[in-house]
Design a protein around this motif. Structure first.
Motif, mmCIF file in Angstrom:
data_model
loop_
_atom_site.group_PDB
_atom_site.id
_atom_site.type_symbol
_atom_site.label_atom_id
_atom_site.label_comp_id
_atom_site.label_asym_id
_atom_site.label_seq_id
_atom_site.Cartn_x
_atom_site.Cartn_y
_atom_site.Cartn_z
ATOM 1 N N ASP A 120 -29.127 -0.094 -41.273
ATOM 2 C CA ASP A 120 -29.937 -1.121 -40.935
ATOM 3 C C ASP A 120 -30.678 -0.479 -39.627
ATOM 4 O OD1 ASP A 120 -29.046 -2.580 -42.935
ATOM 5 O OD2 ASP A 120 -27.686 -3.756 -41.876
ATOM 6 N N GLU A 121 -30.200 -0.016 -38.670
ATOM 7 C CA GLU A 121 -31.122 0.118 -37.439
ATOM 8 C C GLU A 121 -32.148 1.487 -37.620
ATOM 9 O OE1 GLU A 121 -27.666 0.344 -37.494
ATOM 10 O OE2 GLU A 121 -26.841 1.766 -36.309
ATOM 11 N N GLU A 122 -31.626 2.430 -38.605
ATOM 12 C CA GLU A 122 -32.759 3.004 -38.994
ATOM 13 C C GLU A 122 -33.839 2.667 -39.542
ATOM 14 O OE1 GLU A 122 -29.544 6.995 -39.316
ATOM 15 O OE2 GLU A 122 -30.015 5.635 -41.067
ATOM 16 N N ALA A 123 -33.505 1.696 -40.759
ATOM 17 C CA ALA A 123 -34.643 0.949 -41.297
ATOM 18 C C ALA A 123 -35.503 0.153 -40.438
ATOM 19 C CB ALA A 123 -33.950 0.044 -42.237
ATOM 20 N N SER A 124 -34.893 -0.519 -39.357
ATOM 21 C CA SER A 124 -35.970 -1.212 -38.492
ATOM 22 C C SER A 124 -36.517 -0.158 -37.698
ATOM 23 C CB SER A 124 -34.999 -2.008 -37.776
ATOM 24 O OG SER A 124 -34.190 -1.352 -36.689
ATOM 25 N N ASP A 125 -36.027 1.076 -37.319
ATOM 26 C CA ASP A 125 -36.973 1.945 -36.565
ATOM 27 C C ASP A 125 -38.289 2.257 -37.713
ATOM 28 O OD1 ASP A 125 -35.605 2.432 -34.337
ATOM 29 O OD2 ASP A 125 -34.999 4.578 -34.922
ATOM 30 N N CYS A 126 -37.826 2.528 -38.679
ATOM 31 C CA CYS A 126 -39.171 2.671 -39.825
ATOM 32 C C CYS A 126 -40.140 1.708 -39.711
ATOM 33 C CB CYS A 126 -38.282 2.989 -41.145
ATOM 34 S SG CYS A 126 -38.274 4.753 -41.427
ATOM 35 N N GLU A 127 -39.447 0.396 -39.761
ATOM 36 C CA GLU A 127 -40.281 -0.488 -39.856
ATOM 37 C C GLU A 127 -41.237 -0.851 -38.637
ATOM 38 O OE1 GLU A 127 -39.689 -5.311 -40.817
ATOM 39 O OE2 GLU A 127 -38.030 -4.065 -41.202
ATOM 40 N N GLU A 128 -40.552 -0.711 -37.528
ATOM 41 C CA GLU A 128 -41.408 -0.669 -36.314
ATOM 42 C C GLU A 128 -42.543 0.239 -36.193
ATOM 43 O OE1 GLU A 128 -39.093 -0.117 -32.564
ATOM 44 O OE2 GLU A 128 -37.882 -1.517 -33.219
ATOM 45 N N ASN A 129 -42.329 1.136 -36.883
ATOM 46 C CA ASN A 129 -43.397 2.475 -36.903
ATOM 47 C C ASN A 129 -44.390 2.165 -38.000
ATOM 48 O OD1 ASN A 129 -42.413 3.297 -34.424
ATOM 49 N ND2 ASN A 129 -41.187 4.822 -35.421
ATOM 50 N N GLY A 130 -43.952 1.335 -38.746
ATOM 51 C CA GLY A 130 -44.863 1.169 -39.898
ATOM 52 C C GLY A 130 -44.582 2.015 -41.377
ATOM 53 N N ILE A 131 -43.628 2.720 -41.209
ATOM 54 C CA ILE A 131 -43.378 3.592 -42.079
ATOM 55 C C ILE A 131 -42.779 2.718 -43.577
ATOM 56 C CG2 ILE A 131 -41.811 5.486 -42.905
ATOM 57 C CD1 ILE A 131 -43.531 6.404 -40.631
ATOM 58 N N ASN A 132 -43.405 2.876 -44.750
ATOM 59 C CA ASN A 132 -42.764 2.131 -45.896
ATOM 60 C C ASN A 132 -42.147 3.447 -46.725
ATOM 61 O OD1 ASN A 132 -43.615 -0.487 -45.166
ATOM 62 N ND2 ASN A 132 -45.849 0.521 -45.539
ATOM 63 N N TRP A 133 -41.005 3.092 -47.432
ATOM 64 C CA TRP A 133 -40.217 4.041 -48.153
ATOM 65 C C TRP A 133 -39.682 3.459 -49.441
ATOM 66 C CZ3 TRP A 133 -35.442 1.858 -48.289
ATOM 67 C CH2 TRP A 133 -35.073 1.252 -47.098
ATOM 68 N N VAL A 134 -39.422 4.320 -50.190
ATOM 69 C CA VAL A 134 -38.486 4.052 -51.716
ATOM 70 C C VAL A 134 -37.406 5.024 -51.367
ATOM 71 C CG1 VAL A 134 -40.014 5.682 -52.811
ATOM 72 C CG2 VAL A 134 -38.765 3.758 -53.852
ATOM 73 N N GLU A 135 -36.349 4.185 -51.893
ATOM 74 C CA GLU A 135 -34.964 4.901 -51.878
ATOM 75 C C GLU A 135 -34.623 5.232 -53.515
ATOM 76 O OE1 GLU A 135 -31.005 3.269 -50.200
ATOM 77 O OE2 GLU A 135 -30.993 3.196 -52.301
ATOM 78 N N LEU A 136 -34.477 6.802 -53.551
ATOM 79 C CA LEU A 136 -34.280 7.579 -54.725
ATOM 80 C C LEU A 136 -32.957 7.987 -54.819
ATOM 81 C CD1 LEU A 136 -37.922 8.978 -55.281
ATOM 82 C CD2 LEU A 136 -37.170 6.625 -56.136
ATOM 83 N N LYS A 137 -32.189 7.487 -55.809
ATOM 84 C CA LYS A 137 -30.812 8.195 -55.851
ATOM 85 C C LYS A 137 -30.988 9.424 -56.804
ATOM 86 C CE LYS A 137 -27.170 5.442 -57.058
ATOM 87 N NZ LYS A 137 -26.019 5.025 -57.974
ATOM 88 N N VAL A 138 -30.736 10.568 -56.497
ATOM 89 C CA VAL A 138 -30.753 11.803 -57.304
ATOM 90 C C VAL A 138 -29.535 12.452 -57.746
ATOM 91 C CG1 VAL A 138 -33.088 12.196 -55.957
ATOM 92 C CG2 VAL A 138 -30.753 13.309 -55.170
ATOM 93 N N GLY A 139 -28.264 12.160 -57.284
ATOM 94 C CA GLY A 139 -26.967 12.896 -57.852
ATOM 95 C C GLY A 139 -26.080 12.271 -57.202
ATOM 96 N N ILE A 140 -24.670 12.970 -57.600
ATOM 97 C CA ILE A 140 -23.512 12.395 -56.992
ATOM 98 C C ILE A 140 -22.811 13.558 -56.350
ATOM 99 C CG2 ILE A 140 -21.329 10.912 -57.180
ATOM 100 C CD1 ILE A 140 -22.615 10.185 -60.125
#
Lengths: 309, 316, 327
Positions: C93-113
């Protein structure tokens, strides 16, 4: 005007020539000032973050169970003890070998032998430290250290790293010691030989004492170099990014320099949050002050023997 | 000395006799010990070279060409060092371009222009101290000023050969200054006086007489500095080099790559040497070391030979 | 003469540098052909393979991949310095809010296990460890424990057998910046930590490294050591380490990590691997979008298996591709 009628200004050079003189002087002077600027930048880049670190850190965390910068545990004795072990082992290797090489080259070797041997020493001096790190990890540790000590850590330890650093500093010890020995005036040797002393007596009782300040300087410079050596310990010290306090040199160890490199290695620049980043600068400042102190001390000693003779 | 004040009366002949008979066992042993130490030291060099060559032999003997020309790749058998070579080449080039003119100019000032005052001795002391600062500390300088420095980072492009080269320039600058100073100091005073005598200005004397005379000495120092810069890894670790992959390998002549992300030989060796996959950690790392050592020794030998030649020429 | 010879290229060089500097932004990843991937060293091999393969058909692209760790990667990602962040755990959450503050929009993609392998040196006689066993040697309550047997009291208290052997215990494992560290806490320790009202963390006094290979080196050098790394690295290490079978409860079924047990979820310590893509940059830079398109194809299949991870099942793979096309 006649040809015999000289104008005095022509003897002083044309204004253009004089202006160029001034320009050149300004350029070379500013080049010399760059060295001051460099020092200012070093102190500035270290000091700013280091001071912020020391004001923010919980001081009790500087004396804890180990070096875990990302957990906020910054035990300095872990780094200092490892640094001392590596430096001590390096000196045990470098001082006898380097000093003997210097004595042989300065007192015994023929001119022809010197001509061959000195360049080879200089080649050794030019070997990059990463190479010594690889050598310490892949050769010294399995073949020497682990065969003496069964409990030595096989992924690297302070003994192997220390030997590697020692090899790196042999040429330095040899070269400064040789300078000191050869600046002892020949008159002293001749006087000693003249009263019937043997070569051995002359060397050990006359030449070595006469060169003592230079030899001590060699020892100090080499110590400073060993404390500041990074890559050998980083590769062959066996410690990962963090280390528990270890007093046994057969264990893995994290020196001040290796701790700094570990904070940075494998990452794209050093990001790490808050205090971990600051600790890099704090350790760097300690390193800077310690090595500078040693260098100033050595410098004084060298100038002392230069003055004597 | 005991021999100098004999307590028993002996004629000189008998002293000579006893000296001749009694072999100086201790002296011979001492000399042998000193010689042995030297042999051990040189032996280490031989063992070191043997170790890296034999460790790297599978690569050196079978795919040296490919190793020199391929880029970083996922598998050890495909991976090569061409990007490391380019990185190191550009680092050395920047050191040559930045540190040499600066260092030589500073040395000229210190030897030819500087008045004897507190500022001069302060600069001199400062230069000597800078020469002893550990390389990892220069890495911190590079990180804060050349990689992240406000305004500077947009010129260097962050973790780039330019930032690394400037950092290494700072690292070798004191050594360049000191060796150039020694070379300039060694020029005979008569050379200056002759120049001034025919009406040359100070700069003309320096440019036309002192620098050409001191050139071999200066060149020796600069070659040694280049060799040092090529082998330094610690500052580059702090600046940040790539060890995973960089797909493009810009052509050698493309100078814009000085602003790109990069890798260099010493950092490649470091990141390979600590892996357990022996393809990388033993064979590739050792082969890269052999290549790096080859260049470093070449530079060092050139410097040593140059110096010896001029030393013997002048003294002889 | 001599000086002019040196000064001319220096000046030329400075001019070139300044000229290029004007058009370039600080991150160096602003141009279309420049792609910078950083983050988890566990996901790094997958991204390296995708980059290597993508480059074969797109020789104009310049992709750089580094692996400082998931946490450090997100720091760079949310500062806008990277295009893609490799991660071996979901963003916090805190990393995501960092991104939000800096206006970085992202998409999360699961690639493997990836399974997390729990390991020791090759000569360790223990075969199977339970979650309580691991809790009793790695939780904050175990701080200072340097012998397996010293943990027995705690071991019994948290539901273990209390018969750990009398042998020295050295732990080497990923550090806080690593996704493997976070996953280990989340899967193995978290329930017990909450039950015993402890901080959600491990003991701090162990050797840590961002480099999985260094961890394996350290573990393999000592027969009674303890540590964990991603399954891929443990499998690559072969016989130089001993990989434990794991049971969730004391006396439960001991499952050894294999590709099958990880894919079918029977091995209890497995985690998902992600890449996070900066969607604004993907919109600006067609080559970046193309690279991620390629990742969705080659990356999810060949690159994952070549890197010795376990590929997603068909449903999860379709979900990931849908997430990317619906960004």
């Amino acid at each position: 005007m006649t040809a015999t009628n000289w104008d005095i200004t022509e003897l002083q050079g044309s204004p253009r020539r004089q202006q160029r003189e001034k320009r050149v002087q300004a350029v070379v002077f500013s080049a010399a000032l760059v060295s001051i600027l460099l020092s200012v930048m070093i102190v500035g880049s270290l000091g700013f973050e280091a001071i912020r670190y020391i004001t923010e850190v919980d001081l009790s965390r500087l004396w804890d169970r180990g070096w875990f910068p990302r957990n906020g545990v910054f035990d300095l004795k872990t780094l200092i003890v490892a640094t001392l072990w590596v430096t001590l082992i390096a000196m045990v290797v470098a001082v006898p070998l380097g000093l003997s090489a210097a004595i042989y080259l300065s007192e015994y070797a023929s001119v022809r032998a010197r001509k061959v041997l000195k360049p080879v020493l200089e080649v050794l001096a030019g070997i990059p430290s990463v190479v010594l790190g690889f050598f310490a990890l892949r050769f010294i540790n399995p073949n020497l250290v682990e065969s003496w000590l069964e409990n030595a850590n096989s992924s690297g330890n302070m003994i192997s790293a220390g030997i590697g650093v020692g090899i790196l500093t042999i040429p330095l010890v040899a070269s400064i010691s040789e300078d000191a020995l050869s600046s002892v005036p020949n008159a002293l040797r001749e006087a000693s030989a003249g009263i019937g002393a043997r070569k051995l007596t002359t060397t050990t009782s006359i030449v070595l004492p006469a060169a003592i300040s230079g030899l001590v300087a060699a020892f100090i410079v080499a110590t400073s170099r060993a404390i500041g050596e990074t890559m050998v310990v980083f590769i062959a010290g066996g410690a990962a990014d963090t280390a528990l306090f270890a007093s046994n040199p057969a264990d893995q160890g994290l020196t001040m320099t290796a701790a700094m490199a570990s904070l940075a290695a494998g990452s794209d620049e050093v990001v790490g949050s808050g205090l971990a980043y600051g600790s890099l600068f704090f350790v760097g400042s300690i390193l800077f002050l310690v090595t500078m102190g040693l260098n100033v001390l050595a410098d004084r000693l060298v100038r002392k023997y230069r003055l004597e003779y | 000395m005991a021999v100098a004040t004999p307590t028993t009366v002996r004629d000189t002949a008998s002293i000579a006799e006893s000296l001749r008979r009694k072999r100086d066992v201790k002296g011979v042993a001492f000399q042998a010990m000193m010689f042995l130490s030297l042999v051990i030291t040189l032996g280490v060099l031989v063992v070191l070279l043997f170790t890296v060559i034999s460790d790297g032999w599978p690569v050196l003997s079978q795919r040296l060409g490919g190793f020199l020309t391929s880029t970083l790749r996922p598998d050890a058998v495909d991976a090569g060092v061409v990007q490391g070579l380019k990185g190191t080449f550009y680092l050395c080039a920047i050191v040559a371009i930045v540190a040499f003119p600066l260092g030589i100019a500073a040395a000229i000032y210190m030897e030819e222009y500087a008045p004897q005052n507190w500022l001069t001795s302060f600069i001199q002391l400062n230069i000597r101290n800078l020469a002893g600062v550990p390389s990892v500390v220069y890495g911190i300088l590079g990180l804060t000023i050349f990689v992240k420095g406000w305004g500077i980072s947009s010129i260097t492009g962050g973790s780039s050969p330019l930032a690394g080269g400037l950092t290494l320039s700072a690292l070798v600058l004191p050594v360049v200054i000191i060796t150039a100073q020694e070379a300039i100091r060694a020029t005979p005073q008569a050379l200056r006086e002759a120049g001034f005598g025919v009406g040359a200005t100070k700069w003309e004397v320096i440019k036309d007489h002192i620098l050409p005379y001191a050139a071999p000495g200066i060149l020796t120092g600069t070659l040694l500095s280049i060799a040092r810069a090529a082998g330094e890894a610690a500052p580059l670790l702090l600046i940040g080099t790539i060890s995973g992959i960089i797909t493009r390998s810009a052509p050698w002549y493309d100078v814009t790559q000085v602003q790109d992300r990069f890798t260099a030989m010493p950092t490649l060796i470091t990141s390979w040497a600590v892996q357990p996959d022996t393809g990388f950690s033993v064979e590739n790392a050792a082969a890269a070391i052999v290549i790096l050592i080859f260049f470093v020794i070449l530079l060092n030998s050139a410097a040593i030979m140059l110096r010896n030649r001029f030393e013997s020429k002048r003294s002889g | 003469m001599k000086l002019r010879f040196l000064l001319t290229p220096m000046l030329a060089f400075a001019l070139i540098a300044a000229a290029c500097g004007g058009s370039d932004d600080a991150g160096g990843s602003g141009e279309d052909g420049e792609i910078f991937v950083s983050g988890s060293s566990t996901v790094e091999p997958i991204s390296v393979r995708v980059a290597d393969e993508f480059f074969k058909t797109n020789p104009d692209v310049n992709i750089a991949v580094n692996g400082p760790g998931t946490g450090d990667g997100f720091k760079l990602f949310c500062d806008g310095e990277t295009d893609i962040s490799d991660a071996s755990r979901a963003i916090k959450d805190e990393e995501a809010s960092d991104c939000e503050e800096n206006g970085i929009n992202w998409v999360e993609l699961k690639v493997g296990i990836d399974g997390i392998a729990i390991m020791s040196g090759p000569g360790n006689p223990i075969e199977c460890l339970s979650f309580p066993d691991m809790y009793s040697i790695t939780s904050p309550e175990a701080e200072g424990v340097q012998n397996w047997a010293d943990a027995n009291e705690l071991n019994a208290a948290v539901g273990g057998s209390g018969d750990l052997p009398d042998a020295p215990l050295t732990i080497t494992a990923p550090g806080q910046e690593s996704g493997t560290y976070a996953s280990f806490i989340e899967i193995v320790l978290e329930d017990l930590l909450e039950e015993r009202e402890q901080d959600i963390t491990t003991r701090f006094d162990y050797q840590s490294s961002a480099n999985d290979n260094i961890i394996i080196n350290n573990i393999s050098s000592d027969d009674t050591s303890f540590g964990w790394v991603g399954f891929a690295f443990a499998e690559e290490a072969g016989d130089s380490v001993k990989v434990f079978s794991i049971s969730e409860e004391e006396g439960g079924d001991c499952i050894a990590p294999t590709a099958e047990t990880i894919a079918d979820n029977s091995y209890p310590i497995a985690r998902d691997l992600f890449i996070y893509v900066n969607v604004d940059k993907a919109a600006e830079k067609p080559l970046l979008a193309e690279f991620v398109d390629f990742y969705m194809d080659y990356g999810l299949t060949t690159a994952v298996t070549d890197s010795k991870y376990v590929p997603l099942d068909d449903a999860a793979m379709a979900e990931t591709r849908a997430a990317w096309s619906g960004r």
